[in-house]
Design an enzyme around this catalytic site. Structure first.
Site, PDB file in Angstrom:
ATOM      1  CG  ASP A   1     102.679   5.184-121.223  1.00 42.55           C
ATOM      2  OD1 ASP A   1     102.237   5.423-120.084  1.00 42.55           O
ATOM      3  OD2 ASP A   1     103.123   6.080-121.964  1.00 42.55           O
ATOM      4  CB  SER A   2      98.372   6.663-120.924  1.00 44.35           C
ATOM      5  OG  SER A   2      99.559   7.433-120.847  1.00 44.35           O
TER       6      SER A   2
ATOM      7  CE1 TYR B   1      95.031   5.346-119.329  1.00 46.59           C
ATOM      8  CE2 TYR B   1      96.179   4.227-117.555  1.00 46.59           C
ATOM      9  CZ  TYR B   1      95.356   4.179-118.648  1.00 46.59           C
ATOM     10  OH  TYR B   1      94.860   2.970-119.078  1.00 46.59           O
ATOM     11  N   GLY B   2      97.075  11.077-116.419  1.00 46.36           N
ATOM     12  CA  GLY B   2      97.352  11.987-115.306  1.00 46.36           C
ATOM     13  C   GLY B   2      96.145  12.759-114.827  1.00 46.36           C
TER      14      GLY B   2
ATOM     15  CB  CYS C   1     102.111   4.270-117.262  1.00 47.06           C
ATOM     16  SG  CYS C   1     100.992   5.622-116.903  1.00 47.06           S
ATOM     17  CG  ASN C   2     106.515   7.179-113.443  1.00 48.08           C
ATOM     18  OD1 ASN C   2     107.315   6.979-112.548  1.00 48.08           O
ATOM     19  ND2 ASN C   2     106.886   7.235-114.704  1.00 48.08           N
ATOM     20  CB  THR C   3      99.885   8.142-114.235  1.00 49.08           C
ATOM     21  OG1 THR C   3     100.735   9.214-114.622  1.00 49.08           O
ATOM     22  CG2 THR C   3      98.578   8.673-113.719  1.00 49.08           C
TER      23      THR C   3
ATOM     24  CB  CYS D   1     105.726  11.522-116.580  1.00 49.32           C
ATOM     25  SG  CYS D   1     104.686  11.250-118.030  1.00 49.32           S
ATOM     26  CB  THR D   2     107.266   6.508-119.131  1.00 48.42           C
ATOM     27  OG1 THR D   2     105.858   6.519-119.401  1.00 48.42           O
ATOM     28  CG2 THR D   2     107.553   5.644-117.919  1.00 48.42           C
ATOM     29  CG  HIS D   3     104.366  10.638-122.205  1.00 46.46           C
ATOM     30  ND1 HIS D   3     103.635   9.686-121.534  1.00 46.46           N
ATOM     31  CD2 HIS D   3     103.815  10.737-123.442  1.00 46.46           C
ATOM     32  CE1 HIS D   3     102.680   9.230-122.325  1.00 46.46           C
ATOM     33  NE2 HIS D   3     102.762   9.848-123.490  1.00 46.46           N
TER      34      HIS D   3
HETATM   35  N1  DGL Z   1     103.424   8.088-119.278  1.00 45.62           N
HETATM   36  C1  DGL Z   1     102.607   8.216-118.125  1.00 45.62           C
HETATM   37  C2  DGL Z   1     103.406   8.267-116.838  1.00 45.62           C
HETATM   38  O1  DGL Z   1     104.490   7.737-116.768  1.00 45.62           O
HETATM   39  C3  DGL Z   1     101.516   9.237-118.040  1.00 45.62           C
HETATM   40  C4  DGL Z   1     101.039  10.041-119.149  1.00 45.62           C
HETATM   41  C5  DGL Z   1      99.577  10.375-118.997  1.00 45.62           C
HETATM   42  O2  DGL Z   1      99.221  11.299-118.250  1.00 45.62           O
HETATM   43  O3  DGL Z   1      98.806   9.659-119.626  1.00 45.62           O
HETATM   44  O4  DGL Z   1     102.956   8.793-115.866  1.00 45.62           O
END
Ligand code: DGL
Length: 271
Positions: A9-10, A41-42, A74-76, A185-187
């Site tokens: 992930d990021s 990453y977004g 990470c979805n992004t 978003c996994t966060h």
């Molecule tokens: N955890 C990441 C996701 O699932 C993105 C977080 C980020 O923007 O870096 O999209």
């Protein structure tokens, strides 16, 4: 030998997916990779995300990490780069993408929300998911970078900063007909407690963690690697130590994480 599963992930968000995979595959050998030098990453372009993930594949190969399954938690990154990445490696890759399909099936009001990063919300992959699986419902889209920052802070401090969370959710103004929110978003599952408090537990928060754990099991089986897909409720005591990598200085559970550098493959081509 037990399978080596790398979760990427990021930042720290992918740990919400890792937790589910560990429950299904307690005997796995796990490594967790954070590209936190490029967090969030977004806000990145698709091209930069593909470059970073190509660098990750080079790292895995040059370090001879022998990864059996790579989970892009990470979805992004998944919505931007999955297909490009699969062209570059034979390592099986599991991506995490927004759970639009189950959310549409679960909604009674026929209004669901996707809460994700700007890159995920704008990606053509997400648009495609919505047109394939969200036809019967109205999908309301909400993008936030601030929630990623809040989740990182919450993970470190173990405390949700509720007033900042409330301010951000107020500014997103989520439609009050929504009864299912896809945490795209996994966060965001890190903020679940605060989100439930904000919505008075009147909406269902949906993430992809369990589905991803099952997918990892299925892939290991396809490759004849032993894996039970029964949930191991007592697995916590059996977990093996994790190996962490990060591209910027960070502490996890009060321990500094091994710092590594990802090569930009396009720089290599130029030199
Ligand atoms: N955890 C990441 C996701 O699932 C993105 C977080 C980020 O923007 O870096 O999209």
């Amino acid at each position: 030998m037990s399978p080596h599963i790398m979760v990427f992930d990021s930042g720290i968000g992918g740990t919400t997916v890792l937790k589910h995979i560990q429950q299904y595959i307690p005997d796995g050998r796990y490594s967790y990779f954070m590209d936190n030098a490029y967090l969030p990453y977004g806000k990145l372009s698709q091209q930069t995300i593909i470059q970073r993930l190509s660098g990750l594949l080079i790292f895995i190969e040059t370090q001879q990490l022998h990864v059996d399954v790579l989970v892009i938690a990470c979805n992004t990154a998944s919505t931007s780069a999955l297909s490009a990445l699969r062209e570059l490696t034979t390592i099986p890759i599991v991506g995490v993408v927004p759970a639009i399909k189950p959310a549409a099936l679960l909604s009674k009001s026929q209004h669901i929300a996707l809460l994700a990063t700007p890159a995920t919300v704008q990606s053509s992959y997400t648009q495609q998911l919505i047109s394939q699986h969200g036809q019967a419902v109205t999908v309301h889209l909400y993008a936030s970078v601030e929630l990623v920052t809040l989740a990182e802070q919450t993970y470190q401090s173990k405390k949700i900063i509720q007033d900042k969370l409330v301010a951000e959710l107020d500014s997103l103004a989520i439609d009050n007909r929504v009864d299912v929110i896809v945490l795209g978003c996994t966060h965001f599952p890190i903020l679940a407690k605060g989100l439930n408090e904000y919505f008075n537990s009147t909406v269902l928060l949906l993430d992809s963690g369990v589905a991803i754990a099952k997918r990892v099991c299925a892939i290991l089986k396809e490759h004849n690697i032993d894996c039970s897909d029964e949930l191991d409720a007592n697995c916590t005591g059996k977990k093996k130590p994790l190996r962490y990598y990060a591209t910027a200085s960070i502490y996890v559970d009060k321990q500094p994480v091994e710092l590594v550098t990802l090569i930009d493959p396009t720089q290599n081509e130029k030199s």
